[in-house]
Design a protein around this motif. Structure first.
Motif, PDB file in Angstrom:
ATOM      1  N   MET A  86       0.831  -1.199   0.000  1.00 29.87           N
ATOM      2  CA  MET A  86       0.000   0.000   0.000  1.00 29.87           C
ATOM      3  C   MET A  86       0.877   1.265   0.000  1.00 29.87           C
ATOM      4  SD  MET A  86      -1.413  -2.504   2.113  1.00 29.87           S
ATOM      5  CE  MET A  86      -1.307  -3.618   0.736  1.00 29.87           C
ATOM      6  N   CYS A  87       0.332   2.344  -0.551  1.00 33.14           N
ATOM      7  CA  CYS A  87       1.120   3.563  -0.734  1.00 33.14           C
ATOM      8  C   CYS A  87       0.599   4.778   0.042  1.00 33.14           C
ATOM      9  CB  CYS A  87       1.190   3.919  -2.220  1.00 33.14           C
ATOM     10  SG  CYS A  87       2.163   2.755  -3.203  1.00 33.14           S
ATOM     11  N   GLY A 138      -0.517   3.233  -5.720  1.00 32.88           N
ATOM     12  CA  GLY A 138      -0.059   4.593  -5.967  1.00 32.88           C
ATOM     13  C   GLY A 138      -0.694   5.515  -4.955  1.00 32.88           C
ATOM     14  N   TRP A 139      -0.553   6.798  -5.182  1.00 38.51           N
ATOM     15  CA  TRP A 139      -1.234   7.767  -4.329  1.00 38.51           C
ATOM     16  C   TRP A 139      -1.960   8.815  -5.165  1.00 38.51           C
ATOM     17  CZ3 TRP A 139      -3.321   7.571   0.053  1.00 38.51           C
ATOM     18  CH2 TRP A 139      -3.713   8.734   0.731  1.00 38.51           C
ATOM     19  N   GLU A 140      -1.274   9.402  -6.127  1.00 30.56           N
ATOM     20  CA  GLU A 140      -1.906  10.339  -7.043  1.00 30.56           C
ATOM     21  C   GLU A 140      -2.078   9.658  -8.399  1.00 30.56           C
ATOM     22  OE1 GLU A 140       0.643  13.741  -7.001  1.00 30.56           O
ATOM     23  OE2 GLU A 140      -0.054  14.421  -5.027  1.00 30.56           O
ATOM     24  N   GLY A 167      -5.615  -0.295  -5.072  1.00 25.66           N
ATOM     25  CA  GLY A 167      -5.145  -0.121  -3.716  1.00 25.66           C
ATOM     26  C   GLY A 167      -4.976   1.325  -3.298  1.00 25.66           C
ATOM     27  N   SER A 168      -4.891   1.547  -1.986  1.00 25.33           N
ATOM     28  CA  SER A 168      -4.589   2.847  -1.379  1.00 25.33           C
ATOM     29  C   SER A 168      -5.629   3.921  -1.687  1.00 25.33           C
ATOM     30  CB  SER A 168      -3.192   3.325  -1.814  1.00 25.33           C
ATOM     31  OG  SER A 168      -2.209   2.380  -1.488  1.00 25.33           O
ATOM     32  N   ILE A 181      -9.265   8.998 -10.150  1.00 25.45           N
ATOM     33  CA  ILE A 181      -8.409   7.826 -10.336  1.00 25.45           C
ATOM     34  C   ILE A 181      -9.220   6.661 -10.891  1.00 25.45           C
ATOM     35  CG2 ILE A 181      -7.065   6.075  -9.118  1.00 25.45           C
ATOM     36  CD1 ILE A 181      -6.198   8.350  -7.177  1.00 25.45           C
ATOM     37  N   VAL A 182     -10.381   6.383 -10.285  1.00 28.59           N
ATOM     38  CA  VAL A 182     -11.233   5.288 -10.747  1.00 28.59           C
ATOM     39  C   VAL A 182     -11.692   5.535 -12.176  1.00 28.59           C
ATOM     40  CG1 VAL A 182     -13.429   4.102 -10.405  1.00 28.59           C
ATOM     41  CG2 VAL A 182     -12.000   4.670  -8.430  1.00 28.59           C
TER      42      VAL A 182
END
Length: 264
Positions: A86-87, A138-140, A167-168, A181-182
């Motif tokens: 996880m990030c 990832g995160w962004e 994830g994350s 993101i989705v």
């Protein structure tokens, strides 16, 4: 969309045909494993592993052994998550959040992504017959796009995978950033599974995902009195409550994104 109820109660598998989501660790030390009545998927337990240890304590071969025992004793699962990394910043940097202590991995997002992809490739090499799914970390948004590229470089076409974990995102799944993101990943043709998606997140992007899971029913039940006639203090571990909650959540979704309850 297939909507899984997340639970640690492995015996629920013999009590309901609704989709369930369980951590592999809940099966590991069990003396008795029950044959599943309905569909289920297996989580690797990565959040707890990295939170407590900052690393994976189970070797890939051990994890594969655990998955084979589950498959043989409980029945074929829809899919299993890899040992991904996880990030979230708290997972990397360490600290305390929500009353939980995180030791921190003190690695970069890029390294978490590299290890996530490498583990997926190793698990698929060790057990090509098991439905282990890739997970994007990832995160962004640019991070996730780089993770897609890492899979492509490894010869994995995510658009051909029946399920790809996202994830994350669960702690911010109702935010505009998570929606972007989705949406972007779904536009690429990736069939996403949303880990830990709650009502608000499902309302926004549930129609863009192949599946999702949630344990929010338990938190919801913990804050309320038990169902009339139930002897326990609350219904935080109650199958009846969980099934009723699931039905309410799915019925509350806009009609154009409601799954077929019997099929989901």
């Amino acid at each position: 969309m297939r909507f899984y109820l997340t639970t640690h109660k492995k015996h629920w598998l013999k009590l309901t045909d609704k989709p369930l989501f369980l951590k592999s660790e809940h099966f590991v030390n069990a003396v008795t494993l029950y044959e599943a009545l309905g569909p289920y998927a297996v989580d690797s337990g990565g959040f707890s592993e990295l939170q407590r240890h900052g690393r994976w304590t189970r070797a890939p071969r051990q994890y594969i052994g655990d998955l084979r025992r589950i498959w043989e004793c409980v029945g074929p699962f829809d899919w299993a998550a890899p040992q991904d990394w996880m990030c979230e910043p708290i997972m990397i940097q360490g600290g305390t959040a929500g009353g939980q202590r995180f030791v921190g991995t003190h690695l970069s997002i890029a390294e978490h992504q590299r290890r996530t992809v490498a583990n997926y490739l190793e698990l698929r090499s060790l057990a090509p017959d098991l439905p282990i799914v890739p997970v994007l970390q990832g995160w962004e948004l640019p991070d996730y796009e780089r993770c897609v590229a890492l899979y492509e470089q490894a010869g994995v076409d995510l658009t051909r995978e029946p399920t790809v974990g996202l994830g994350s995102v669960c702690r911010r799944q109702s935010t505009r950033e998570a929606s972007a993101i989705v949406t972007s990943l779904a536009d690429h043709g990736v069939r996403l599974h949303g880990f830990g998606f709650k009502t608000l997140g499902l309302e926004k992007v549930g129609h863009l995902m192949a599946s999702a899971d949630s344990a929010a029913w338990s938190y919801h039940a913990r804050k309320r009195p038990p169902i009339p006639g139930h002897p326990h203090k609350n219904c935080a571990n109650c199958l009846d409550y969980a099934l009723a909650w699931r039905t309410r959540v799915l019925n509350a979704l806009p009609t154009w994104q409601q799954p077929l309850l019997d099929a989901a």
